[in-house]
Scaffold this motif. Structure first.
Motif, PDB file in Angstrom:
ATOM      1  N   MET A 193       0.830  -1.203   0.000  1.00 43.30           N
ATOM      2  CA  MET A 193       0.000   0.000   0.000  1.00 43.30           C
ATOM      3  C   MET A 193       0.869   1.260   0.000  1.00 43.30           C
ATOM      4  SD  MET A 193      -2.773   1.332   2.789  1.00 43.30           S
ATOM      5  CE  MET A 193      -1.502   2.256   3.666  1.00 43.30           C
ATOM      6  N   TYR A 194       1.900   1.247   0.834  1.00 43.34           N
ATOM      7  CA  TYR A 194       2.799   2.407   0.915  1.00 43.34           C
ATOM      8  C   TYR A 194       3.614   2.551  -0.374  1.00 43.34           C
ATOM      9  CZ  TYR A 194       1.676   2.059   5.888  1.00 43.34           C
ATOM     10  OH  TYR A 194       1.011   1.996   7.083  1.00 43.34           O
ATOM     11  N   ARG A 195       4.046   1.437  -0.931  1.00 43.40           N
ATOM     12  CA  ARG A 195       4.818   1.506  -2.180  1.00 43.40           C
ATOM     13  C   ARG A 195       3.957   2.043  -3.323  1.00 43.40           C
ATOM     14  NH1 ARG A 195       9.734  -0.735  -1.575  1.00 43.40           N
ATOM     15  NH2 ARG A 195      10.036  -2.517  -0.173  1.00 43.40           N
ATOM     16  N   ALA A 196       2.674   1.657  -3.345  1.00 39.72           N
ATOM     17  CA  ALA A 196       1.786   2.141  -4.395  1.00 39.72           C
ATOM     18  C   ALA A 196       1.604   3.650  -4.287  1.00 39.72           C
ATOM     19  CB  ALA A 196       0.431   1.438  -4.312  1.00 39.72           C
ATOM     20  N   ILE A 197       1.454   4.151  -3.062  1.00 41.36           N
ATOM     21  CA  ILE A 197       1.323   5.598  -2.868  1.00 41.36           C
ATOM     22  C   ILE A 197       2.634   6.295  -3.203  1.00 41.36           C
ATOM     23  CG2 ILE A 197       1.023   7.386  -1.103  1.00 41.36           C
ATOM     24  CD1 ILE A 197      -1.065   5.584   0.203  1.00 41.36           C
ATOM     25  N   GLU A 198       3.748   5.691  -2.803  1.00 40.56           N
ATOM     26  CA  GLU A 198       5.057   6.243  -3.145  1.00 40.56           C
ATOM     27  C   GLU A 198       5.202   6.371  -4.659  1.00 40.56           C
ATOM     28  OE1 GLU A 198       9.749   5.143  -2.174  1.00 40.56           O
ATOM     29  OE2 GLU A 198       8.267   3.542  -2.454  1.00 40.56           O
ATOM     30  N   ASP A 199       4.747   5.359  -5.375  1.00 44.39           N
ATOM     31  CA  ASP A 199       4.819   5.376  -6.838  1.00 44.39           C
ATOM     32  C   ASP A 199       3.974   6.506  -7.420  1.00 44.39           C
ATOM     33  OD1 ASP A 199       5.362   3.985  -9.538  1.00 44.39           O
ATOM     34  OD2 ASP A 199       3.172   4.041  -9.460  1.00 44.39           O
ATOM     35  N   GLN A 200       2.756   6.673  -6.894  1.00 46.23           N
ATOM     36  CA  GLN A 200       1.871   7.731  -7.387  1.00 46.23           C
ATOM     37  C   GLN A 200       2.467   9.123  -7.128  1.00 46.23           C
ATOM     38  OE1 GLN A 200      -1.901   7.376  -8.500  1.00 46.23           O
ATOM     39  NE2 GLN A 200      -0.624   5.753  -9.343  1.00 46.23           N
ATOM     40  N   LEU A 201       3.046   9.303  -5.952  1.00 46.01           N
ATOM     41  CA  LEU A 201       3.645  10.603  -5.616  1.00 46.01           C
ATOM     42  C   LEU A 201       4.853  10.901  -6.507  1.00 46.01           C
ATOM     43  CD1 LEU A 201       3.473  10.449  -1.719  1.00 46.01           C
ATOM     44  CD2 LEU A 201       2.063  11.850  -3.230  1.00 46.01           C
ATOM     45  N   LYS A 202       5.619   9.852  -6.802  1.00 42.89           N
ATOM     46  CA  LYS A 202       6.799  10.028  -7.647  1.00 42.89           C
ATOM     47  C   LYS A 202       6.399  10.528  -9.029  1.00 42.89           C
ATOM     48  CE  LYS A 202       9.807   6.879  -7.081  1.00 42.89           C
ATOM     49  NZ  LYS A 202      10.519   5.568  -7.129  1.00 42.89           N
ATOM     50  N   GLU A 203       5.274  10.012  -9.547  1.00 40.17           N
ATOM     51  CA  GLU A 203       4.787  10.453 -10.856  1.00 40.17           C
ATOM     52  C   GLU A 203       4.380  11.926 -10.832  1.00 40.17           C
ATOM     53  OE1 GLU A 203       4.796   8.779 -13.754  1.00 40.17           O
ATOM     54  OE2 GLU A 203       5.922   7.266 -12.639  1.00 40.17           O
ATOM     55  N   ARG A 204       4.046  12.420  -9.650  1.00 42.20           N
ATOM     56  CA  ARG A 204       3.652  13.834  -9.516  1.00 42.20           C
ATOM     57  C   ARG A 204       4.828  14.725  -9.140  1.00 42.20           C
ATOM     58  NH1 ARG A 204      -2.299  13.704  -6.565  1.00 42.20           N
ATOM     59  NH2 ARG A 204      -3.119  11.892  -7.696  1.00 42.20           N
ATOM     60  N   GLY A 205       6.002  14.114  -9.045  1.00 43.72           N
ATOM     61  CA  GLY A 205       7.181  14.904  -8.722  1.00 43.72           C
ATOM     62  C   GLY A 205       7.391  15.119  -7.240  1.00 43.72           C
ATOM     63  N   HIS A 206       6.632  14.391  -6.400  1.00 43.00           N
ATOM     64  CA  HIS A 206       6.791  14.505  -4.950  1.00 43.00           C
ATOM     65  C   HIS A 206       7.547  13.283  -4.449  1.00 43.00           C
ATOM     66  CE1 HIS A 206       4.058  17.821  -5.203  1.00 43.00           C
ATOM     67  NE2 HIS A 206       3.042  17.063  -5.567  1.00 43.00           N
ATOM     68  N   ILE A 207       8.679  13.504  -3.827  1.00 42.41           N
ATOM     69  CA  ILE A 207       9.504  12.393  -3.365  1.00 42.41           C
ATOM     70  C   ILE A 207       9.289  12.177  -1.871  1.00 42.41           C
ATOM     71  CG2 ILE A 207      11.817  11.450  -3.200  1.00 42.41           C
ATOM     72  CD1 ILE A 207      10.768  11.849  -6.056  1.00 42.41           C
ATOM     73  N   LEU A 208       8.545  11.130  -1.574  1.00 41.23           N
ATOM     74  CA  LEU A 208       8.394  10.671  -0.191  1.00 41.23           C
ATOM     75  C   LEU A 208       8.678   9.174  -0.202  1.00 41.23           C
ATOM     76  CD1 LEU A 208       5.248  12.421   1.380  1.00 41.23           C
ATOM     77  CD2 LEU A 208       7.590  12.493   2.218  1.00 41.23           C
TER      78      LEU A 208
END
Length: 294
Positions: free
Chosen positions: A162-177
């Motif tokens: 779940m966390y990796r999926a959200i991390e992936d989505q944020l990365k596509e938006r240019g947000h690195i968490l």
């Protein structure tokens, strides 16, 4: 008469069946401990049951895959050895002296026969799966996402999905968490908003709401273990990111948490039958080779 011995596969399957029966008995006890008219506790009970079943299914699936890998390597080694023995026989000027099969040879022959039978069963299972729940779930999700110009992006099933999926989505938006940051911030938010989360956490053994100490342990596990994430963690993350999180499912309407925020939702895919009938989250991505307009 030589005593029949269990193969590693038979031992594993027997143990897994026993563990599943024990889990079902535990789940029944949990259900009996929660009043049917207590909607909040029943809702949490459903999540707890799903978590327990998913963890067991995931572990059993990993055990099966590991055993298949070990058997495959062993069969390959024996196949190479048998090939060498055959060449040696063919090159020999004198016929080989046939001796009485040893017990070790009998065991190898029995194992080879079981391996062949297993390979047939695996092939039959793969064919059957084409009409099974996993395949049907994938079809439904594919159709739902296709209408939105999206497709499933696979995320590893390791407890962090779940966390990796959200991390992936944020990365596509240019947000690195990072995964670690998402877990840490989730725990911190829940600890600073105890009243919003504690009432929904139920001890699976007693049916009682978590004690403050148990709640702290729950938050500590979020940070320091690959504990599965669920709706409570999604709620915390939606507030942290101030972004709606939409969870697409095959058999029901999407669930959206954080609807009070106006930004573009993060989209996750919830798969109940992805791994050994276990809970799993995937990310999404635009369908490749499709031009989006508008």
């Amino acid at each position: 008469m030589e005593e029949e011995t269990e193969t590693e596969e038979e031992k594993m399957l027997k143990r897994q069946r026993r563990e599943r029966k024990e889990l079902q008995a535990r789940i029944q006890g949990m259900k009996n401990a929660v009043p049917k008219n207590d909607k909040k506790r029943r809702k949490q009970l459903i999540e707890d049951v799903a978590r327990l079943e998913a963890e067991m299914d995931e572990r059993h699936q990993q055990e099966v895959e590991q055993l298949k890998l070990e058997i495959s390597k062993q069969v390959e080694v024996e196949s190479l050895a048998n090939g060498s023995e055959k060449l040696a026989f063919e090159d020999s000027e004198k016929p080989a002296q046939h001796s009485r099969p040893t017990k070790a040879q009998k065991r190898r022959d029995k194992k080879a026969a079981l391996d062949k039978e297993r390979e047939v069963r695996i092939a039959e299972a793969e064919i059957e799966n084409l009409s099974g729940v996993r395949h049907l779930e994938n079809q439904k999700l594919g159709n739902l996402l296709d209408g939105r110009g999206l497709q499933i992006k696979q995320i590893p099933s390791d407890g962090h999905c779940m966390y990796r999926a959200i991390e992936d989505q944020l990365k596509e938006r240019g947000h690195i968490l990072t995964l670690a940051q998402l877990r840490s911030q989730t725990a911190q938010y829940m600890q600073s908003h105890v009243d919003d989360f504690l009432p929904f956490l139920i001890n699976s053994n007693t049916g009682d709401i978590y004690t403050p100490e148990a709640f702290e342990k729950y938050c500590d596990d979020i940070v320091n273990t690959p504990a599965w994430g669920g709706q409570l963690e999604l709620r915390a993350l939606s507030h942290i990111l101030q972004t709606p999180i939409e969870v697409v499912q095959a058999d029901s309407s999407p669930i959206v948490v954080g609807e009070e925020y106006s930004s573009k939702p993060i989209v996750l895919v919830y798969m109940r039958h992805a791994y050994g009938l276990g809970e799993h989250y995937n990310s999404v991505e635009p369908i490749k080779d499709r031009t989006e307009t508008g």
